[in-house]
Design an enzyme around this catalytic site. Sequence first.
Site, mmCIF file in Angstrom:
data_model
loop_
_atom_site.group_PDB
_atom_site.id
_atom_site.type_symbol
_atom_site.label_atom_id
_atom_site.label_comp_id
_atom_site.label_asym_id
_atom_site.label_seq_id
_atom_site.Cartn_x
_atom_site.Cartn_y
_atom_site.Cartn_z
ATOM 1 N N PHE A 518 23.941 -97.099 -18.156
ATOM 2 C CA PHE A 518 25.335 -97.499 -18.280
ATOM 3 C C PHE A 518 25.540 -98.433 -19.464
ATOM 4 O O PHE A 518 24.755 -99.363 -19.671
ATOM 5 C CB PHE A 518 25.810 -98.245 -17.024
ATOM 6 C CG PHE A 518 25.722 -97.443 -15.758
ATOM 7 C CD1 PHE A 518 26.728 -96.570 -15.401
ATOM 8 C CD2 PHE A 518 24.627 -97.572 -14.914
ATOM 9 C CE1 PHE A 518 26.666 -95.835 -14.230
ATOM 10 C CE2 PHE A 518 24.542 -96.845 -13.737
ATOM 11 C CZ PHE A 518 25.564 -95.970 -13.395
ATOM 12 N N ASP A 519 26.605 -98.201 -20.215
ATOM 13 C CA ASP A 519 27.141 -99.240 -21.078
ATOM 14 C C ASP A 519 27.769 -100.292 -20.161
ATOM 15 O O ASP A 519 28.182 -99.977 -19.043
ATOM 16 C CB ASP A 519 28.191 -98.631 -22.006
ATOM 17 C CG ASP A 519 29.017 -99.694 -22.696
ATOM 18 O OD1 ASP A 519 28.432 -100.566 -23.338
ATOM 19 O OD2 ASP A 519 30.255 -99.645 -22.553
ATOM 20 N N LYS A 520 27.832 -101.544 -20.599
ATOM 21 C CA LYS A 520 28.394 -102.585 -19.734
ATOM 22 C C LYS A 520 29.901 -102.705 -19.884
ATOM 23 O O LYS A 520 30.654 -102.410 -18.957
ATOM 24 C CB LYS A 520 27.745 -103.946 -20.023
ATOM 25 C CG LYS A 520 28.284 -105.063 -19.101
ATOM 26 C CD LYS A 520 27.653 -106.408 -19.401
ATOM 27 C CE LYS A 520 28.204 -107.034 -20.680
ATOM 28 N NZ LYS A 520 29.628 -107.445 -20.530
#
Length: 837
Positions: A518-520
């Site tokens: 995941f990107d944050k």
Amino acid sequence: METIATIVVAALLSLAIVWFFFGKRQGSAAVVDNGRQRITVGVQGGYSPATIELKAGMPTTITFDRKETGECTSHVVFSDLGIDVHLPGNQRTNVEIPALAPGDYPFACGMNMVHGSLHVVGGSTPAAGAATAHDAQTASRATAAAPAHSPAADASAAAENANETRDLTRRIIVGTVLTVPVFVVAMAMMAADMSTWPAWLMNPWWQFALITPVMLYCGWPIHRVGWLALVHRSPEMNSLVTLGTCAAYLYSLVVCIAPTALPEGSREPYFESVGVVITLVLVGRLLEAKARQGTGDAVSALIGLRPNTARLVDAADIASGAWRNPGAGTDVAIDSLKPGDTVIVKAGDRVPTDGVIVAGCAQVDESMVTGESRPVPHGEGDEVTGATTVLDRPIVLRATTVGDDTVLSQIIAMVRKAQATKAPVQQLADRIAAVFVPVVVLIAAWTFAIWLTVGPQPRLAHALVAAVSTLIIACPCALGLATPLSVTSGLGLGARNGVLVTSANALQRARNITTVVFDKTGTVTQGVAHLAQGGEDGVAQTDDMPKVSYADDPVKPDSAAAIAVLHARGIRTIMLSGDKEETTRRVADEVGIDTAICNVRPGGKAWWIERIQTEAEAAGDTGLVAMVGDGINDAPALATADIGFAMGTGTDVAMQSADITVMNGSLSGVITAIDLSHATMRNIRENLTFAFMYNIIGIPLATGVLYPLTGWLLSPMIAGLAMALSSTCLVLNANRLRNAKVAANLDDAMPTPSHAEIIVDSQETRSQNASSQKGHDMFHFGKNKAKDPDQTFVDPVCGMTVGADAQSVEYQGTTYRFCSAHCVEAFKAAPAKFVKG
């Protein structure tokens, strides 16, 4: 000598069949005109030419000159390029093909029965500017071919389908009326004493008079396509039916004209079989045409969401508030809207186009875009999407995008593009279907020869019945349609649930995801930093401005629950963030991420995706690595991952780089996509199993393999019924997928905040782990490897299905797995209560 002659003739016929269908075919080269290649392809029971020779690195215009109507060739699909174009009947349609790299690019009709190929030459390496199949398909995600997606094309396709339905209905009525008397008498002759019946009923000429219109008029759509397909050396289902019914009709005609030319025991006509088979095949085509309409209902429903009119209002009425009065504004056609126009949207109406609210506020139902059933409040300055519904109060909207640039138009284009692609599992069926009809013809020829040589008397009659039944019962349609029908239904189901899959390949592979990265910011979190009063950091205090600070970006409400569900299914989670370690740790711990990497520079995400893939492979994890992101800087990582997920709330660049777009921006969409993949592949396996088993069982039965044991020989009428129903059953099963429950349910998920392992991205970290064997254990794939995604267990407390990596408890030598901490505690309190059964 008679036996030897029969075998020799059968062998020579077999060689001729093999040469005719599998011999080398001469391709036709396109003509180069002003830097573009051009060629015309006739469409009439096949493609002429079927093989087109092109030069690499040069765009091509193919003009399809369709000289027929009907469902089969109404579309041409270039699956490798993601192109699906409607071909109106008896018209010429241009299809634009991008510059391609050397290789072969197949194309086929919408029913996957008529095939052709682009043979691109020009060197061993791609020419400058040439696109590979993958490149062309990726580029096609953002654009739609006008002939396939224009309203005029949709209207033309609908009109053609309606005309075909009416024509088939008319022919079925005629066929039924003329065939029933012949069929009844034929059955009575087999089951009753006919000595007291009128003599004329025994005369085959009246049967000839009734069945000839059935053969020539009712069967014309079958025979025309069937013979043309044979001429084009690309036979399909209609070819088999044509060969079988023509053989039975001509044999029966000989019985009428010169019965003494036939052996004494072989003078019974088969007119009833001809009439029944043709009528049943037409019934099957009608049912199939109606049922296949359902697989496109997702696109049709999306098109139906688009309002036909909009109500324009001027600036003066907006400023004075007069726009709220009943009757304010002027109705105009939706196609006449331009960017900048202001329109009124009343309560209960659909938003006509994408835009920004300039007056009023309302609750908006965005379920058609996001799959989210809860309405969303919107006020002045908020963006709204065309085709969403204003629920409670009127608003005024300033149009920002119109026509093909709206979100709805892009969704329709993406769904259609995806439906034009092929899943890898379809390759096996395609390879078999390509040789299926010639093999069936060979089997029928040898069946005839064997029955004529060693069969019981009347040999000729038995040989004809067995050969005709073999030709008729075989159904290449079942093999050709098994996968594309399920894929079309699956993609439509995903669209209705806010998950847009850009290719059948991604739809098939998503079920094998074992690691999600995941990107944050904007993915796990909301992507908006909140302002807080006071504090010590982000703004300087002045006389007229109070001192404020920026609070941390909050996580999305359902991120922790979605990650808990992924963990319960044995899927590893990793987060990439450009933020400092403290912020990254807080978010990772709050949502329960396994591993988080902080200080990742803009160009570093793709490097980490490759690193994760390398470690997983080294540890023996054969699953796929997915990347979920929403920003421009996520695009390289999305393209590098095995499967890329883009948040629909993010940038267009991210969506164009991804394989799957989650329209509502929730991580639950990842779970929905995985469940959609499982459901679609189950449906495909069911269809393929049925198609293979039908032909594996049906064809030997038709040849008469049971006759020595049972004395039973399959009637051509029964063969026709079975063939007509086979593909219809596949269509109905594929449509069953439309009602599958794939929307992620997070209600029972129990988020478990944890202490994530933090990796600080730096040049030293990368160098150390790239050159060291120790780096293979950075993400602990070897110690805690994600399990087979299809391996599931039942929570003994609540009965929920969970994955191999779910929370577990050992009791009396047995490991039990649970969906949540709540179920774990309940089990620990009274384990005997839950394991008795």
